[in-house]
Scaffold this motif. Structure first.
Motif: not given
Length: 142
Positions: A29-33, A45-47, A64-71
């Motif tokens: 995720f760090e590399e993606l951002n 940015n994605i987290e 356990k039940n997260q989501a991938i968000y962009a902001f």
């Protein structure tokens, strides 16, 4: 007789592997951002986040039940956009990413990287990211 020492050592080993896997996932995720920041002049940015309603109702399940968000980090008032659902195994892998009627399981780092790349190519995700970039451009023109 049960060998508790062997079981104990196996548990410690499993915890170490899980920690390594989670650090590896965070590094993806760090590399993606890092790459998104370069491509969008810092407008995307994605987290991983826990959806706020889920966090309120099921506090113990929220991790356990997260989501991938962009902001858009340049606009504080802008809402984050949910791109995909995320489910992390206690061991780190497999993790599951669900978007646009797809459920993809990632068994390792390269599978996670491919799945995130597939997610970015999805038209629904592309539309959400485009809106975040346009927010900055609209703010700049004001």
């Amino acid at each position: 007789m049960v060998d508790f020492i062997t079981a104990f050592e196996a548990g410690l080993n499993a915890a170490g592997i899980a920690d390594k896997n989670k650090r590896e996932i965070n590094s993806v995720f760090e590399e993606l951002n890092k790459q998104l920041a370069k491509a969008t002049d810092g407008k995307v940015n994605i987290e991983l986040r826990t959806p706020s309603l889920l966090r309120l109702i099921y506090a113990e399940q929220s991790k356990k039940n997260q989501a991938i968000y962009a902001f858009n980090p340049l606009i504080k008032s802008a809402d984050a956009k949910e791109l995909a659902r995320w489910n992390l195994d206690p061991n780190g892998y497999p993790c599951k990413i669900s978007f646009s009627n797809k459920e993809l399981y990632c068994e390792d780092k390269s599978a996670l990287e491919r799945t995130l790349a597939d997610m970015l190519q999805d038209p629904t995700v592309g539309e959400a990211l485009s809106k975040l970039i346009q927010l900055s451009e609209a703010k700049e023109s004001e």
